[in-house]
Design a protein around this motif. Structure first.
Motif, PDB file in Angstrom:
ATOM      1  N   ASN A 186       1.042  -1.285  -0.078  1.00 51.97           N
ATOM      2  CA  ASN A 186       0.149  -0.091  -0.135  1.00 51.97           C
ATOM      3  C   ASN A 186       0.843   1.124   0.005  1.00 51.97           C
ATOM      4  OD1 ASN A 186      -2.816  -0.542   0.023  1.00 51.97           O
ATOM      5  ND2 ASN A 186      -2.396  -1.656   1.727  1.00 51.97           N
ATOM      6  N   HIS A 187       0.268   2.484  -0.199  1.00 53.05           N
ATOM      7  CA  HIS A 187       0.695   3.743  -0.256  1.00 53.05           C
ATOM      8  C   HIS A 187       1.667   3.958  -1.753  1.00 53.05           C
ATOM      9  CE1 HIS A 187      -0.545   4.270   3.623  1.00 53.05           C
ATOM     10  NE2 HIS A 187       0.364   3.438   4.098  1.00 53.05           N
ATOM     11  N   TYR A 188       2.063   2.790  -2.391  1.00 50.41           N
ATOM     12  CA  TYR A 188       2.632   2.797  -3.351  1.00 50.41           C
ATOM     13  C   TYR A 188       1.795   2.082  -4.723  1.00 50.41           C
ATOM     14  CZ  TYR A 188       6.885   3.970  -0.649  1.00 50.41           C
ATOM     15  OH  TYR A 188       7.668   4.728   0.045  1.00 50.41           O
ATOM     16  N   SER A 189       0.637   1.373  -4.237  1.00 45.61           N
ATOM     17  CA  SER A 189      -0.059   0.877  -5.265  1.00 45.61           C
ATOM     18  C   SER A 189       0.494  -0.156  -6.026  1.00 45.61           C
ATOM     19  CB  SER A 189      -0.877   1.827  -6.048  1.00 45.61           C
ATOM     20  OG  SER A 189      -1.822   2.559  -5.246  1.00 45.61           O
ATOM     21  N   ARG A 190       1.369  -1.068  -5.331  1.00 46.31           N
ATOM     22  CA  ARG A 190       2.205  -2.129  -6.090  1.00 46.31           C
ATOM     23  C   ARG A 190       1.761  -3.477  -5.558  1.00 46.31           C
ATOM     24  NH1 ARG A 190       2.824   2.227  -8.631  1.00 46.31           N
ATOM     25  NH2 ARG A 190       4.795   3.117  -9.238  1.00 46.31           N
ATOM     26  N   ILE A 191       1.845  -4.319  -6.946  1.00 48.21           N
ATOM     27  CA  ILE A 191       1.789  -5.729  -6.484  1.00 48.21           C
ATOM     28  C   ILE A 191       2.986  -6.524  -7.184  1.00 48.21           C
ATOM     29  CG2 ILE A 191       0.204  -7.528  -6.620  1.00 48.21           C
ATOM     30  CD1 ILE A 191      -1.939  -6.076  -6.962  1.00 48.21           C
ATOM     31  N   LEU A 192       3.645  -7.135  -6.362  1.00 55.31           N
ATOM     32  CA  LEU A 192       4.879  -7.737  -6.749  1.00 55.31           C
ATOM     33  C   LEU A 192       4.659  -9.167  -6.941  1.00 55.31           C
ATOM     34  CD1 LEU A 192       7.188  -5.738  -4.291  1.00 55.31           C
ATOM     35  CD2 LEU A 192       6.465  -4.839  -6.554  1.00 55.31           C
ATOM     36  N   LEU A 193       5.351  -9.846  -7.901  1.00 55.84           N
ATOM     37  CA  LEU A 193       4.926 -11.275  -8.209  1.00 55.84           C
ATOM     38  C   LEU A 193       6.409 -11.784  -7.949  1.00 55.84           C
ATOM     39  CD1 LEU A 193       2.159 -10.606  -8.789  1.00 55.84           C
ATOM     40  CD2 LEU A 193       2.084 -12.075 -10.712  1.00 55.84           C
ATOM     41  N   TYR A 194       6.434 -12.916  -7.075  1.00 56.29           N
ATOM     42  CA  TYR A 194       7.917 -13.390  -6.907  1.00 56.29           C
ATOM     43  C   TYR A 194       7.826 -14.988  -7.484  1.00 56.29           C
ATOM     44  CZ  TYR A 194       9.379  -9.501  -4.198  1.00 56.29           C
ATOM     45  OH  TYR A 194      10.091  -8.378  -3.741  1.00 56.29           O
ATOM     46  N   ALA A 197      10.944 -20.281  -5.848  1.00 63.35           N
ATOM     47  CA  ALA A 197      12.420 -20.476  -5.746  1.00 63.35           C
ATOM     48  C   ALA A 197      13.173 -19.711  -5.820  1.00 63.35           C
ATOM     49  CB  ALA A 197      12.505 -21.752  -6.889  1.00 63.35           C
ATOM     50  N   ASN A 198      12.938 -18.474  -6.314  1.00 59.99           N
ATOM     51  CA  ASN A 198      14.176 -17.169  -6.525  1.00 59.99           C
ATOM     52  C   ASN A 198      13.456 -15.943  -5.660  1.00 59.99           C
ATOM     53  OD1 ASN A 198      16.109 -18.881  -8.312  1.00 59.99           O
ATOM     54  ND2 ASN A 198      14.062 -18.934  -9.413  1.00 59.99           N
ATOM     55  N   TYR A 199      12.995 -16.198  -4.448  1.00 60.43           N
ATOM     56  CA  TYR A 199      12.337 -15.155  -3.856  1.00 60.43           C
ATOM     57  C   TYR A 199      13.417 -13.903  -3.503  1.00 60.43           C
ATOM     58  CZ  TYR A 199      13.985 -17.573   0.336  1.00 60.43           C
ATOM     59  OH  TYR A 199      15.049 -18.122   1.111  1.00 60.43           O
ATOM     60  N   ASP A 200      14.779 -14.191  -3.604  1.00 63.37           N
ATOM     61  CA  ASP A 200      15.664 -13.631  -2.994  1.00 63.37           C
ATOM     62  C   ASP A 200      16.138 -12.489  -4.352  1.00 63.37           C
ATOM     63  OD1 ASP A 200      16.665 -15.657  -4.394  1.00 63.37           O
ATOM     64  OD2 ASP A 200      18.500 -15.696  -3.353  1.00 63.37           O
ATOM     65  N   LYS A 201      15.552 -12.953  -5.429  1.00 62.84           N
ATOM     66  CA  LYS A 201      15.846 -11.904  -6.644  1.00 62.84           C
ATOM     67  C   LYS A 201      14.644 -10.983  -6.639  1.00 62.84           C
ATOM     68  CE  LYS A 201      18.686 -15.282  -9.242  1.00 62.84           C
ATOM     69  NZ  LYS A 201      18.887 -16.280  -8.084  1.00 62.84           N
ATOM     70  N   ASP A 202      14.820 -10.201  -7.651  1.00 60.16           N
ATOM     71  CA  ASP A 202      13.762  -8.954  -7.873  1.00 60.16           C
ATOM     72  C   ASP A 202      12.454  -9.711  -8.384  1.00 60.16           C
ATOM     73  OD1 ASP A 202      15.429  -7.125  -7.147  1.00 60.16           O
ATOM     74  OD2 ASP A 202      16.227  -6.675  -9.386  1.00 60.16           O
ATOM     75  N   PRO A 203      11.226  -9.075  -8.204  1.00 59.80           N
ATOM     76  CA  PRO A 203      10.214  -9.717  -8.809  1.00 59.80           C
ATOM     77  C   PRO A 203      10.082  -9.975 -10.134  1.00 59.80           C
ATOM     78  CG  PRO A 203       9.657  -7.596  -7.888  1.00 59.80           C
ATOM     79  CD  PRO A 203      11.059  -8.005  -7.456  1.00 59.80           C
ATOM     80  N   PHE A 204       9.391 -10.826 -10.798  1.00 61.17           N
ATOM     81  CA  PHE A 204       9.489 -11.168 -12.311  1.00 61.17           C
ATOM     82  C   PHE A 204       8.435 -10.102 -12.727  1.00 61.17           C
ATOM     83  CE2 PHE A 204       6.609 -14.756 -10.762  1.00 61.17           C
ATOM     84  CZ  PHE A 204       5.594 -14.482 -11.428  1.00 61.17           C
ATOM     85  N   LEU A 205       7.474  -9.709 -11.980  1.00 64.44           N
ATOM     86  CA  LEU A 205       6.429  -8.879 -12.390  1.00 64.44           C
ATOM     87  C   LEU A 205       5.895  -7.939 -11.396  1.00 64.44           C
ATOM     88  CD1 LEU A 205       4.487  -7.907 -14.713  1.00 64.44           C
ATOM     89  CD2 LEU A 205       2.661  -9.653 -13.766  1.00 64.44           C
ATOM     90  N   THR A 206       5.745  -6.543 -11.773  1.00 64.95           N
ATOM     91  CA  THR A 206       5.532  -5.470 -10.712  1.00 64.95           C
ATOM     92  C   THR A 206       4.457  -4.812 -11.521  1.00 64.95           C
ATOM     93  OG1 THR A 206       7.729  -5.068 -10.004  1.00 64.95           O
ATOM     94  CG2 THR A 206       5.808  -3.208  -9.549  1.00 64.95           C
ATOM     95  N   ILE A 207       3.046  -4.965 -10.677  1.00 63.22           N
ATOM     96  CA  ILE A 207       1.872  -4.397 -11.265  1.00 63.22           C
ATOM     97  C   ILE A 207       1.371  -3.186 -10.410  1.00 63.22           C
ATOM     98  CG2 ILE A 207      -0.538  -5.031 -11.409  1.00 63.22           C
ATOM     99  CD1 ILE A 207       0.005  -7.943 -11.341  1.00 63.22           C
ATOM    100  N   THR A 208       1.169  -2.243 -11.251  1.00 59.03           N
ATOM    101  CA  THR A 208       0.687  -0.772 -10.587  1.00 59.03           C
ATOM    102  C   THR A 208      -1.118  -0.887 -10.701  1.00 59.03           C
ATOM    103  OG1 THR A 208       2.549   0.278 -11.415  1.00 59.03           O
ATOM    104  CG2 THR A 208       0.567   1.500 -10.607  1.00 59.03           C
ATOM    105  N   LEU A 209      -1.410  -0.979  -9.471  1.00 59.58           N
ATOM    106  CA  LEU A 209      -2.936  -0.739  -9.241  1.00 59.58           C
ATOM    107  C   LEU A 209      -3.465   0.764  -9.501  1.00 59.58           C
ATOM    108  CD1 LEU A 209      -5.680  -2.108  -8.843  1.00 59.58           C
ATOM    109  CD2 LEU A 209      -5.263  -2.338  -6.488  1.00 59.58           C
TER     110      LEU A 209
END
Length: 389
Positions: A186-194, A197-209
């Motif tokens: 919240n406050h950034y209106s972002r949904i991050l998809l991880y 198996a590689n949660y320590d890496k950057d999200p493979f998709l960033t969604i802006t709501l």
């Protein structure tokens, strides 16, 4: 939705006939009359007269969460009286009351209902845990906290196996395969998809709501406050539950905003007559909206006590670059049920039986089991008999 049944060797078993029939009857169930089959008036202990009302709220205590076991035979509720209560979905009988922790700290506790004791303590969070999700495929789970972290755990170990630091308090959700998880900020209106198996890496998709229709109401538009995330059982969509007067459905593959679900009163305010604040807040929201097992409908509670059902079978198909200015399809309810005299705070559809369970704020009808209304109009029955002749 729970994973498919497994055999003793761990392989997926063929779906049971009862499970298949349950999925097939969802469509017909939600187009028929529904009525409460059982109402529990004492589902939450009232606040003792000698005890001042908790600082966090005013009024009667609430049920705060509902969940089913994998078979759909039992439903478990958690409430503000610090108890878990277990009910049989088949008999409608209240079977167990379990007292939870005293909440002295922010430790997560793994509780055995069979023995009524804690099996494991998971320490690490320095703020209240506001989101908790169990993996559908193994003994893992994850938690989101007001300390602005997401921690990944294994039930067999007391220390976390992974840590994500975020700019604001998060909400979390696994997809039905357990291979992907989402983190809403919240406050950034972002949904991050991880990738699990590689949660320590950057999200493979960033969604802006971002909902461009909100600018038609006020400018600048009032921010969206996300309170829950849930992948559809078919893994195609993400349902974003919000504390305001709308929920949203996103494409889970590219992040397109597909639909805006309207027609309910958001649970941002504990009472419907309370004034709305300038900045959005969580309020009582978080457990009021969910999918049906066939991914065709969404059920939700409302601050006015109604149970709202939307038909989401004909969502638009979008692909390519996400256009944040594209208006979502605005969906009105397929049907509305008269639920509770107070806010219907929790609503869930049984994963294997034709049943909706809801929980409200009033002590006299806190939890209701909704089943199809088998009674038919006498005139309609007579007409049917004449047609057969």
């Amino acid at each position: 939705m729970p994973p498919p049944p497994t055999t003793s060797n761990g392989n997926a078993a063929a779906p049971s006939a009862s499970y298949d029939s349950a999925l097939k009857c969802v469509d017909g169930l939600l187009k028929t009359k529904l009525k409460p089959a059982k109402i529990f008036k004492g589902a939450v202990e009232p606040t003792p007269p000698s005890t001042p009302v908790a600082r966090s709220h005013q009024g009667p205590r609430h049920i705060t969460a509902i969940t089913f076991d994998d078979r759909g035979d039992q439903v478990l509720t958690a409430a503000e009286d610090e108890t878990f209560r277990l009910y049989s979905c088949k008999t409608g009988k209240h079977t167990t009351v379990v007292h939870a922790s005293t909440k002295e700290d922010d430790t997560i506790r793994y509780h055995s209902l069979h023995d009524n004791k804690y099996l494991q303590y998971f320490k690490g969070h320095s703020g209240r845990v506001v989101s908790l999700e169990v993996s559908p495929i193994d003994d893992g789970f994850m938690s989101g906290s007001l300390d602005k972290t997401v921690r990944l755990w294994d039930l067999r170990a007391p220390t976390c196996r992974g840590l994500l630091n975020l700019p604001a308090s998060p909400i979390v959700a696994y997809d039905s395969s357990g291979l992907v998880f989402a983190v809403g900020v919240n406050h950034y209106s972002r949904i991050l998809l991880y990738d699990q198996a590689n949660y320590d890496k950057d999200p493979f998709l960033t969604i802006t709501l971002e909902d461009p229709t909100l600018a038609l109401v006020s400018y600048p538009p009032r921010p969206i406050y996300m309170t829950s995330l849930s992948f559809s059982p078919n893994a195609k969509y993400i349902l974003v539950g919000c504390s305001g007067d709308a929920h949203y459905i996103l494409d889970a593959f590219e992040g397109h905003l597909l639909a805006k679900l309207e027609g309910h009163v958001g649970l941002e305010r504990r009472r419907i007559d309370a004034p709305q604040t300038i900045d959005p807040s969580k309020g009582n929201s978080g457990e009021e909206v969910s999918w049906t097992p066939d991914s065709k409908y969404v059920v939700s509670g409302s601050s006015n006590g109604k149970i709202i059902i939307w038909d989401v079978q004909n969502l638009p198909v979008r692909s390519g670059v996400v256009d944040l200015k594209a208006h979502p399809t605005r969906l009105q309810p397929l049907t509305t049920l008269d639920g509770h005299p107070g806010p219907s705070r929790c609503v869930r559809f049984n994963p294997r039986l034709a049943m909706i369970v809801s929980a409200g704020a009033e002590l006299r009808t806190l939890q209701a089991f909704w089943l199809p209304d088998q009674s038919a109009d006498n005139e309609e029955i007579a007409k049917e008999l004449l047609r057969k002749k």
